[in-house]
Design a protein around this motif. Sequence first.
Motif, PDB file in Angstrom:
ATOM      1  N   ALA A 185      -5.975  -4.529 -11.392  1.00  0.00           N
ATOM      2  CA  ALA A 185      -6.674  -5.383 -10.261  1.00  0.00           C
ATOM      3  C   ALA A 185      -6.543  -4.753  -8.936  1.00  0.00           C
ATOM      4  N   MET A 186      -5.068  -4.434  -9.020  1.00  0.00           N
ATOM      5  CA  MET A 186      -4.681  -3.598  -7.804  1.00  0.00           C
ATOM      6  C   MET A 186      -5.547  -2.348  -7.319  1.00  0.00           C
ATOM      7  N   GLU A 187      -5.986  -1.625  -8.356  1.00  0.00           N
ATOM      8  CA  GLU A 187      -6.650  -0.575  -8.178  1.00  0.00           C
ATOM      9  C   GLU A 187      -8.369  -1.018  -8.076  1.00  0.00           C
ATOM     10  N   ARG A 188      -8.667  -2.031  -8.198  1.00  0.00           N
ATOM     11  CA  ARG A 188     -10.177  -2.511  -7.932  1.00  0.00           C
ATOM     12  C   ARG A 188     -10.157  -2.858  -6.289  1.00  0.00           C
ATOM     13  N   ARG A 189      -9.177  -3.180  -5.888  1.00  0.00           N
ATOM     14  CA  ARG A 189      -9.199  -3.573  -4.437  1.00  0.00           C
ATOM     15  C   ARG A 189      -9.371  -2.345  -3.187  1.00  0.00           C
ATOM     16  N   GLY A 190      -9.901  -2.866  -2.446  1.00  0.00           N
ATOM     17  CA  GLY A 190      -9.902  -1.716  -1.135  1.00  0.00           C
ATOM     18  C   GLY A 190      -8.777  -1.846  -0.348  1.00  0.00           C
ATOM     19  N   TRP A 191      -8.400  -0.800   0.467  1.00  0.00           N
ATOM     20  CA  TRP A 191      -7.313  -0.807   1.297  1.00  0.00           C
ATOM     21  C   TRP A 191      -7.581  -0.632   2.871  1.00  0.00           C
ATOM     22  N   PRO A 192      -7.090  -1.380   3.746  1.00  0.00           N
ATOM     23  CA  PRO A 192      -7.623  -1.124   4.968  1.00  0.00           C
ATOM     24  C   PRO A 192      -7.029   0.239   5.769  1.00  0.00           C
ATOM     25  N   GLY A 193      -5.744   0.509   5.337  1.00  0.00           N
ATOM     26  CA  GLY A 193      -5.218   1.553   6.099  1.00  0.00           C
ATOM     27  C   GLY A 193      -3.956   2.148   5.328  1.00  0.00           C
ATOM     28  N   PRO A 194      -3.385   3.236   5.789  1.00  0.00           N
ATOM     29  CA  PRO A 194      -2.392   3.849   4.918  1.00  0.00           C
ATOM     30  C   PRO A 194      -1.275   2.753   4.927  1.00  0.00           C
ATOM     31  N   GLY A 195      -0.452   2.706   4.146  1.00  0.00           N
ATOM     32  CA  GLY A 195       0.708   1.832   3.998  1.00  0.00           C
ATOM     33  C   GLY A 195       0.359   0.417   3.164  1.00  0.00           C
ATOM     34  N   ALA A 196      -0.785  -0.019   3.213  1.00  0.00           N
ATOM     35  CA  ALA A 196      -1.195  -1.339   2.857  1.00  0.00           C
ATOM     36  C   ALA A 196      -0.876  -1.514   1.413  1.00  0.00           C
ATOM     37  N   LYS A 197      -1.472  -0.486   0.841  1.00  0.00           N
ATOM     38  CA  LYS A 197      -1.458  -0.584  -0.680  1.00  0.00           C
ATOM     39  C   LYS A 197       0.068  -0.443  -1.155  1.00  0.00           C
ATOM     40  N   GLU A 198       0.885   0.607  -0.733  1.00  0.00           N
ATOM     41  CA  GLU A 198       2.266   0.495  -1.076  1.00  0.00           C
ATOM     42  C   GLU A 198       3.061  -1.029  -0.942  1.00  0.00           C
ATOM     43  N   ARG A 199       2.681  -1.405   0.407  1.00  0.00           N
ATOM     44  CA  ARG A 199       3.227  -2.802   0.790  1.00  0.00           C
ATOM     45  C   ARG A 199       2.853  -3.797  -0.236  1.00  0.00           C
ATOM     46  N   ALA A 200       1.760  -3.727  -0.586  1.00  0.00           N
ATOM     47  CA  ALA A 200       1.044  -4.780  -1.800  1.00  0.00           C
ATOM     48  C   ALA A 200       1.627  -4.519  -2.916  1.00  0.00           C
ATOM     49  N   ILE A 201       1.956  -3.365  -3.015  1.00  0.00           N
ATOM     50  CA  ILE A 201       2.411  -3.042  -4.526  1.00  0.00           C
ATOM     51  C   ILE A 201       4.030  -3.561  -4.667  1.00  0.00           C
ATOM     52  N   ARG A 202       4.640  -3.379  -3.473  1.00  0.00           N
ATOM     53  CA  ARG A 202       6.236  -3.980  -3.538  1.00  0.00           C
ATOM     54  C   ARG A 202       6.130  -5.303  -3.465  1.00  0.00           C
ATOM     55  N   GLU A 203       5.384  -5.849  -2.523  1.00  0.00           N
ATOM     56  CA  GLU A 203       5.218  -7.440  -2.461  1.00  0.00           C
ATOM     57  C   GLU A 203       4.806  -8.064  -3.803  1.00  0.00           C
ATOM     58  N   GLY A 204       3.340  -7.830  -4.112  1.00  0.00           N
ATOM     59  CA  GLY A 204       2.714  -8.202  -5.217  1.00  0.00           C
ATOM     60  C   GLY A 204       3.340  -8.087  -6.506  1.00  0.00           C
ATOM     61  N   LEU A 205       3.713  -6.806  -6.821  1.00  0.00           N
ATOM     62  CA  LEU A 205       4.165  -6.755  -8.186  1.00  0.00           C
ATOM     63  C   LEU A 205       5.699  -6.469  -8.221  1.00  0.00           C
ATOM     64  N   GLY A 206       6.516  -6.404  -7.055  1.00  0.00           N
ATOM     65  CA  GLY A 206       7.820  -6.066  -7.333  1.00  0.00           C
ATOM     66  C   GLY A 206       8.461  -4.838  -7.839  1.00  0.00           C
ATOM     67  N   ILE A 207       7.576  -3.875  -7.659  1.00  0.00           N
ATOM     68  CA  ILE A 207       8.063  -2.626  -8.165  1.00  0.00           C
ATOM     69  C   ILE A 207       7.828  -1.565  -7.054  1.00  0.00           C
ATOM     70  N   SER A 208       8.513  -0.117  -7.249  1.00  0.00           N
ATOM     71  CA  SER A 208       8.213   0.730  -6.289  1.00  0.00           C
ATOM     72  C   SER A 208       6.712   1.336  -6.479  1.00  0.00           C
ATOM     73  N   PRO A 209       6.226   1.794  -5.428  1.00  0.00           N
ATOM     74  CA  PRO A 209       5.104   2.722  -5.492  1.00  0.00           C
ATOM     75  C   PRO A 209       5.096   3.609  -6.736  1.00  0.00           C
ATOM     76  N   THR A 210       6.143   4.360  -6.895  1.00  0.00           N
ATOM     77  CA  THR A 210       6.406   5.414  -7.654  1.00  0.00           C
ATOM     78  C   THR A 210       6.228   4.786  -9.263  1.00  0.00           C
ATOM     79  N   ARG A 211       6.962   3.803  -9.507  1.00  0.00           N
ATOM     80  CA  ARG A 211       6.950   3.069 -10.707  1.00  0.00           C
ATOM     81  C   ARG A 211       5.424   2.565 -11.184  1.00  0.00           C
ATOM     82  N   TYR A 212       4.658   2.190  -9.948  1.00  0.00           N
ATOM     83  CA  TYR A 212       3.287   1.879 -10.419  1.00  0.00           C
ATOM     84  C   TYR A 212       2.600   2.872 -10.585  1.00  0.00           C
ATOM     85  N   TYR A 213       2.744   4.185  -9.983  1.00  0.00           N
ATOM     86  CA  TYR A 213       1.807   5.171 -10.350  1.00  0.00           C
ATOM     87  C   TYR A 213       2.266   5.782 -11.775  1.00  0.00           C
TER      88      TYR A 213
END
Length: 91
Positions: free
Chosen positions: A29-57
Amino acid sequence: MPPPAPEDAAPSPSSPSSELSERDRAVLAMERRGWPGPGAKERAIREGLGISPTRYYQLLGALLDDPRAAAHDPVTVNRLRRLRTTHRARR
């Protein structure tokens, strides 16, 4: 009886369960979303999923090879597979 798998371990494609975990569905679901700017996706990964962007990828990479993910969201998975192939060809 084998010990339970760690909570953040990605299920293997040969897992007897035919459905994706809640976390796996959230990653797609996170990959289906559009992201407004740099850092927004990484912040959403940390806050929404509670994991690091590295683990997410890492989880996302495993999901792209999981047939259950392709059955759940074929448009997203196929798009990401094409991008992965393109990026690998450029290297």
